[in-house]
Write a protein that holds these residues in place. Structure first.
Motif, mmCIF file in Angstrom:
data_model
loop_
_atom_site.group_PDB
_atom_site.id
_atom_site.type_symbol
_atom_site.label_atom_id
_atom_site.label_comp_id
_atom_site.label_asym_id
_atom_site.label_seq_id
_atom_site.Cartn_x
_atom_site.Cartn_y
_atom_site.Cartn_z
ATOM 1 N N THR A 1 0.840 -1.197 0.000
ATOM 2 C CA THR A 1 0.000 0.000 0.000
ATOM 3 C C THR A 1 0.872 1.242 0.000
ATOM 4 O O THR A 1 1.760 1.379 0.842
ATOM 5 N N ASN A 2 0.623 2.127 -0.965
ATOM 6 C CA ASN A 2 1.284 3.435 -0.960
ATOM 7 C C ASN A 2 0.471 4.364 -0.074
ATOM 8 O O ASN A 2 -0.753 4.376 -0.138
ATOM 9 N N ARG A 3 1.189 5.155 0.731
ATOM 10 C CA ARG A 3 0.536 6.114 1.628
ATOM 11 C C ARG A 3 1.185 7.483 1.478
ATOM 12 O O ARG A 3 2.364 7.592 1.178
ATOM 13 N N GLY A 4 0.385 8.499 1.735
ATOM 14 C CA GLY A 4 0.901 9.859 1.727
ATOM 15 C C GLY A 4 -0.008 10.746 2.550
ATOM 16 O O GLY A 4 -1.100 10.343 2.961
ATOM 17 N N ARG A 5 0.473 11.955 2.796
ATOM 18 C CA ARG A 5 -0.321 12.923 3.557
ATOM 19 C C ARG A 5 -0.071 14.315 2.995
ATOM 20 O O ARG A 5 0.884 14.546 2.247
ATOM 21 N N PHE A 6 -0.957 15.220 3.399
ATOM 22 C CA PHE A 6 -0.811 16.622 3.027
ATOM 23 C C PHE A 6 -0.425 17.379 4.281
ATOM 24 O O PHE A 6 -1.174 17.400 5.256
ATOM 25 N N ASP A 7 0.756 17.981 4.279
ATOM 26 C CA ASP A 7 1.290 18.620 5.491
ATOM 27 C C ASP A 7 0.700 19.999 5.769
ATOM 28 O O ASP A 7 0.712 20.448 6.907
ATOM 29 N N LYS A 8 0.201 20.685 4.750
ATOM 30 C CA LYS A 8 -0.378 22.018 4.960
ATOM 31 C C LYS A 8 -1.884 21.943 4.748
ATOM 32 O O LYS A 8 -2.347 21.543 3.679
#
Length: 189
Positions: free
Chosen positions: A44-51
């Protein structure tokens, strides 16, 4: 004396039923918007938005509310610089042309005193479509550090990314469904 106590109780109860909506500012240090998508069926690829920024208006007595959340697409963080760069490209998010994603939810469902889901509209890549975020956790507390009420919860949904024009990798077998997980805390204003 009994009449005075009764009158005070009636006034207290009537003021509760006529509660006003309360506005909260999203706390970016306790709010995270993440995504998960399968990668060739093995991981599973994961990511987030920091702003991110936004607000929540909540009327617990009327069981209504509104949330507005804006994500800065350029703040995407997967932990891998080349993957971040590809996500920002025209192949996927086209961040130069569409620098933000927004969620505006105005249909709150409550289970007792707790928000159980928020339905609204997600705008991504210039397209807007319906999304319902289901709560796995929700509550409010008096912050000992901020000396103000804080409300928040954990929400999630799964979307079909093709509704927003994010089609990259479908021909190679990448799934069209993406899980969104939103952890949010907002401070009473």
């Amino acid at each position: 004396m009994k009449k005075a106590l009764f009158a005070a109780a009636v006034l207290a109860l009537s003021s509760l039923s006529q509660a006003e909506p309360v506005k909260y500012a999203i706390d970016p240090t306790h709010t995270f918007a993440t995504f998960e998508i399968g990668h060739f069926g093995v991981s599973t690829n994961r990511g987030r938005f920091d702003k991110k920024e936004g607000s929540v208006t909540l009327d617990r007595a009327a069981k209504t509310g509104k949330v507005e959340l804006t994500l800065d697409i350029s703040s995407i963080n997967t932990g891998t610089a080349p993957f971040n760069k590809h996500l920002l490209s025209d192949d996927i998010f086209a961040a130069e042309k569409f620098p933000t994603a927004t969620f505006v939810g105005d249909k709150f469902t409550f289970n007792g005193d707790k928000v159980s889901e928020v339905a609204g509209q997600l705008t991504l890549k210039g397209k807007t479509g319906p999304v319902t975020l289901k709560a796995s956790n929700f509550g409010c507390y008096d912050s000992p550090m901020l000396k103000r009420e804080v409300c928040g919860g954990d929400f999630e949904t799964t979307i079909d990314r093709t509704q927003w024009g994010v089609d990259y990798g479908l021909a190679w077998g990448f799934p069209k469904n993406v899980k969104l997980v939103i952890q949010v805390e907002a401070i009473k204003q």
